[in-house]
Design a protein around this motif. Structure first.
Motif, short mmCIF file in Angstrom:
data_model
loop_
_atom_site.label_atom_id
_atom_site.label_comp_id
_atom_site.label_asym_id
_atom_site.label_seq_id
_atom_site.Cartn_x
_atom_site.Cartn_y
_atom_site.Cartn_z
N ARG A 86 9.09 13.11 3.28
CA ARG A 86 9.70 13.95 4.31
C ARG A 86 11.23 13.88 4.23
O ARG A 86 11.82 12.81 4.34
N VAL A 87 11.85 15.02 4.05
CA VAL A 87 13.31 15.12 4.10
C VAL A 87 13.65 15.74 5.45
O VAL A 87 13.42 16.93 5.68
N ILE A 88 14.17 14.92 6.35
CA ILE A 88 14.39 15.32 7.74
C ILE A 88 15.87 15.59 7.94
O ILE A 88 16.70 14.67 7.83
N VAL A 89 16.25 16.84 8.22
CA VAL A 89 17.65 17.27 8.17
C VAL A 89 18.08 17.86 9.52
O VAL A 89 17.34 18.65 10.12
N HIS A 90 19.26 17.47 9.98
CA HIS A 90 19.81 18.08 11.18
C HIS A 90 19.94 19.58 10.99
O HIS A 90 20.41 20.06 9.95
N ARG A 91 19.55 20.32 12.00
CA ARG A 91 19.53 21.78 11.90
C ARG A 91 20.92 22.35 11.61
O ARG A 91 21.05 23.37 10.93
N ALA A 92 21.95 21.68 12.08
CA ALA A 92 23.31 22.18 11.87
C ALA A 92 23.69 22.25 10.39
O ALA A 92 24.57 23.02 10.01
N VAL A 93 23.04 21.44 9.55
CA VAL A 93 23.40 21.41 8.13
C VAL A 93 22.21 21.72 7.23
O VAL A 93 22.32 21.62 6.01
N VAL A 94 21.07 22.10 7.81
CA VAL A 94 19.86 22.24 7.00
C VAL A 94 19.98 23.34 5.96
O VAL A 94 19.51 23.18 4.81
N ASP A 95 20.60 24.46 6.29
CA ASP A 95 20.71 25.54 5.30
C ASP A 95 21.59 25.14 4.12
O ASP A 95 21.23 25.37 2.96
N GLU A 96 22.73 24.53 4.44
CA GLU A 96 23.63 24.11 3.36
C GLU A 96 22.99 23.02 2.51
O GLU A 96 23.05 23.07 1.27
N PHE A 97 22.36 22.04 3.17
CA PHE A 97 21.70 20.99 2.40
C PHE A 97 20.60 21.56 1.52
O PHE A 97 20.48 21.21 0.34
N THR A 98 19.76 22.41 2.09
CA THR A 98 18.63 22.95 1.35
C THR A 98 19.09 23.69 0.10
O THR A 98 18.50 23.55 -0.98
N LEU A 130 0.82 -1.21 0.00
CA LEU A 130 0.00 0.00 0.00
C LEU A 130 0.86 1.27 0.00
O LEU A 130 2.00 1.25 -0.41
N GLY A 131 0.29 2.37 0.46
CA GLY A 131 0.95 3.67 0.35
C GLY A 131 2.07 3.87 1.36
O GLY A 131 2.35 3.01 2.21
N GLY A 132 2.70 5.04 1.27
CA GLY A 132 3.80 5.35 2.19
C GLY A 132 3.92 6.84 2.43
O GLY A 132 3.47 7.66 1.62
N LYS A 133 4.49 7.17 3.55
CA LYS A 133 4.86 8.56 3.88
C LYS A 133 6.34 8.49 4.21
O LYS A 133 6.76 8.60 5.36
N ASN A 134 7.15 8.27 3.18
CA ASN A 134 8.51 7.81 3.37
C ASN A 134 9.47 8.93 3.76
O ASN A 134 9.54 9.95 3.08
N PRO A 135 10.22 8.74 4.84
CA PRO A 135 11.19 9.74 5.28
C PRO A 135 12.61 9.38 4.85
O PRO A 135 12.96 8.21 4.69
N ILE A 136 13.42 10.41 4.64
CA ILE A 136 14.86 10.23 4.53
C ILE A 136 15.51 11.18 5.52
O ILE A 136 15.21 12.38 5.55
N LEU A 137 16.40 10.64 6.36
CA LEU A 137 17.11 11.42 7.36
C LEU A 137 18.46 11.85 6.82
O LEU A 137 19.20 11.03 6.26
N VAL A 138 18.79 13.13 6.97
CA VAL A 138 20.10 13.65 6.60
C VAL A 138 20.78 14.10 7.89
O VAL A 138 20.41 15.11 8.48
N LEU A 139 21.75 13.30 8.35
CA LEU A 139 22.40 13.59 9.62
C LEU A 139 23.52 14.61 9.44
O LEU A 139 23.93 14.93 8.31
N ASP A 140 24.03 15.11 10.54
CA ASP A 140 25.01 16.21 10.48
C ASP A 140 26.37 15.77 9.96
O ASP A 140 27.23 16.62 9.68
N ASP A 141 26.58 14.46 9.78
CA ASP A 141 27.85 13.98 9.22
C ASP A 141 27.67 13.47 7.79
O ASP A 141 28.56 12.82 7.23
N ALA A 142 26.53 13.75 7.16
CA ALA A 142 26.26 13.25 5.81
C ALA A 142 27.07 13.98 4.77
O ALA A 142 27.45 15.15 4.94
N ASP A 143 27.34 13.29 3.66
CA ASP A 143 27.87 13.95 2.47
C ASP A 143 26.69 14.65 1.80
O ASP A 143 25.82 14.00 1.20
N LEU A 144 26.62 15.97 1.91
CA LEU A 144 25.42 16.70 1.52
C LEU A 144 25.19 16.70 0.02
O LEU A 144 24.04 16.70 -0.44
N ASP A 145 26.24 16.72 -0.78
CA ASP A 145 26.06 16.65 -2.22
C ASP A 145 25.46 15.29 -2.61
O ASP A 145 24.55 15.21 -3.44
#
Length: 497
Positions: free
Chosen positions: A303-315, A265-280
């Motif tokens: 849902r793209v769930i991003v650590h606040r420390a890197v959210v601006d750069e990732f976005t 069936l359906g999904g509300k799929n999240p991806i987590l981007v942690l503060d040590d991720a390769d943002l590119d």
């Protein structure tokens, strides 16, 4: 006529009948239903509109083929499925054109449907010749005790339009390999790519008359047709892929009839981007997971769930990536984001965006009104629980970015949904990722990868409102077979009286 007979633009529409036994039948009522090109709105194909009496005719054909197909030598069933895979490769161009005309699917998505389906067929073929039983231990002298798997009977496969060939092949291939005849009920939005294409290939490969069948219906008649298919006493297994709303109905009918059912069936799929991720790397993967097939894949990230420390750069990196995506006409092989399945779907997605913006969400890219079936790639942030897009599956080209302070907040937000289908975690620390993966309430979790990852060998299925049942390590063999206990004694058993 077969799906290889694709008409040129502005020529006569494709016309097909029900595939039942060795015939193509029209509806007893004479009614038909139209399949529209999502971009032009013109009729591309026309099919019979089934009612309950037509269901009986098609199931008659499947049931009549059961003994013949179940009794076909396993090596022959394997050869037929392998031949079907070869034919599918040869018809890549034909399928790509069918998908473009019928679902506005891009060439990239069409080619992936072919390649994945070919692998599914080849692996399913091996299931035909795998051991079909187990010798059990027994305390009875001179007795052989066995657990034997036998084909269950007629299988009904309800197939959606969004990943039409993959999901049709996954629903059909192992059922056939294990000796079951199948009735495909394809999506009303894509009967050719989610039903007829595969059925034609299988028939040409040698699947006998009645072992593979297709029935179509008008959308207004779907409830009665679905109920009739599941309720027929000769139908022994039900396989449904689609929305949770319809899945609940299918599951309730199957439960009433005591029929085993598999629901994806359906999904509300999240991806987590942690503060040590390769943002590119994360931005590239999430763009794929969101915008492939215009976001119309059950595994697409919402849902793209991003650590606040890197959210601006990732976005910033993510929006740049989205801005650079090729979009527009699916006749261009470079197009990534094409139209949606129809204008109605685009309007629904636009409604989710409008509701979010009215309640305070911020449009970082895209937005605006759709043009027909085309909704622009869109990125939002500032999402709150009172917005519909917070809890509803988007199923379209709109990503939402959520900033969190730490891993625990990320985990809580990822699990704050009724769904549980697929998810991902971007981190350069695999141990950290694995620790979080164990706590995510989703059928699949991909550490340092995106949510649309799919492999034929892997278990496929969700938890919570994303369904139940898996095409797992046994590829659904348990689901499509009945296990029977058989004993054979080489001497008389002493009875107590």
């Amino acid at each position: 006529m077969t799906v290889t007979d694709i008409p040129a633009p502005n020529s006569n529409v494709i016309t097909r009948g029900f595939l039942a036994g060795d015939s193509e039948l029209q509806a007893l009522s004479g009614r038909t239903t139209d399949d529209l090109n999502p971009v032009t709105g013109q009729v591309y194909a026309r099919f019979p509109a089934a009612d309950v009496a037509d269901v009986t005719r098609v199931v008659d054909a499947a049931h009549a083929a059961f003994d013949t197909w179940a009794g076909t030598a396993p090596s022959e069933r394997r050869r037929i499925l392998e031949r079907a895979a070869d034919l599918m490769v040869e018809r890549t161009e034909q399928f790509a054109e069918l998908m473009r005309q019928e679902t506005a699917g891009t060439r990239t998505w069409a080619e992936f449907n072919i390649s994945m389906s070919v692998t599914l067929l080849r692996q399913a073929a091996t299931m035909a010749t795998r051991p079909s039983g187990t010798l059990l231990s027994t305390d009875v002298p001179g007795q052989w005790s066995m657990a034997v798997k036998a084909p269950a009977g007629v299988v009904v496969a309800f197939v959606p339009w969004n990943g039409p060939l993959i999901l049709c092949t996954r629903a059909v291939a192992v059922a056939l390999a294990t000796g079951n005849p199948v009735v495909i009920r394809p999506s009303e939005d894509a009967p050719l790519t989610s039903g007829y294409f595969l059925a034609d290939v299988l028939r040409e490969a040698g699947v006998p008359a009645g072992a593979i069948n297709v029935i179509t219906n008008d959308r207004a008649d779907a409830p009665a047709v679905v109920d009739a298919l599941i309720s027929d006493k000769r139908v022994r297994r039900v396989n449904f892929t689609g929305s949770t709303t319809v899945g609940r109905i299918v599951g309730s009918i199957a439960g009433r009839e005591l029929k085993p059912v598999m629901l994806e069936l359906g999904g509300k799929n999240p991806i987590l981007v942690l503060d040590d991720a390769d943002l590119d790397y994360a931005a590239n993967g999430i763009a794929l997971a969101k915008f492939l097939n215009a976001g119309q894949i059950c595994l697409c990230v919402d849902r793209v769930i991003v650590h606040r420390a890197v959210v601006d750069e990732f976005t910033a990196k993510f929006v740049d990536k989205v801005r650079a995506l090729d979009r527009g006409n699916t006749s261009d092989e470079h197009t990534i984001v094409g139209p949606m399945i129809n204008a109605r779907a685009a309007e629904r997605v636009a409604g989710l965006v409008a509701d979010a913006v009215a309640k305070g969400a911020r449009v970082l890219y895209g937005g605006g009104k759709p043009e027909g079936a085309y909704h622009p790639p869109t990125v939002l942030d500032g999402i709150t629980p009172d917005m519909r897009i917070y809890s509803e599956e988007v199923f379209g080209p709109v990503a939402t970015i959520h900033a969190v302070d730490d891993d625990e907040q990320a985990l809580a937000l990822a699990n704050d949904t009724a769904y549980g289908l697929s998810s991902g975690i971007y981190t350069e620390n695999s141990g950290r990722g694995l620790a979080l993966a164990r706590r995510l309430e989703h059928g699949s979790v991909h550490v340092n990868d995106q949510s649309v990852a799919d492999e034929p060998e892997a278990p496929v299925g969700g938890v919570k409102d994303s369904g139940f049942g898996h095409f797992g390590s046994d590829w659904g063999v348990e689901f499509f077979t009945e296990t029977r206990w058989i004993t054979v004694a080489d001497r008389h058993t002493p009875y107590p009286f």
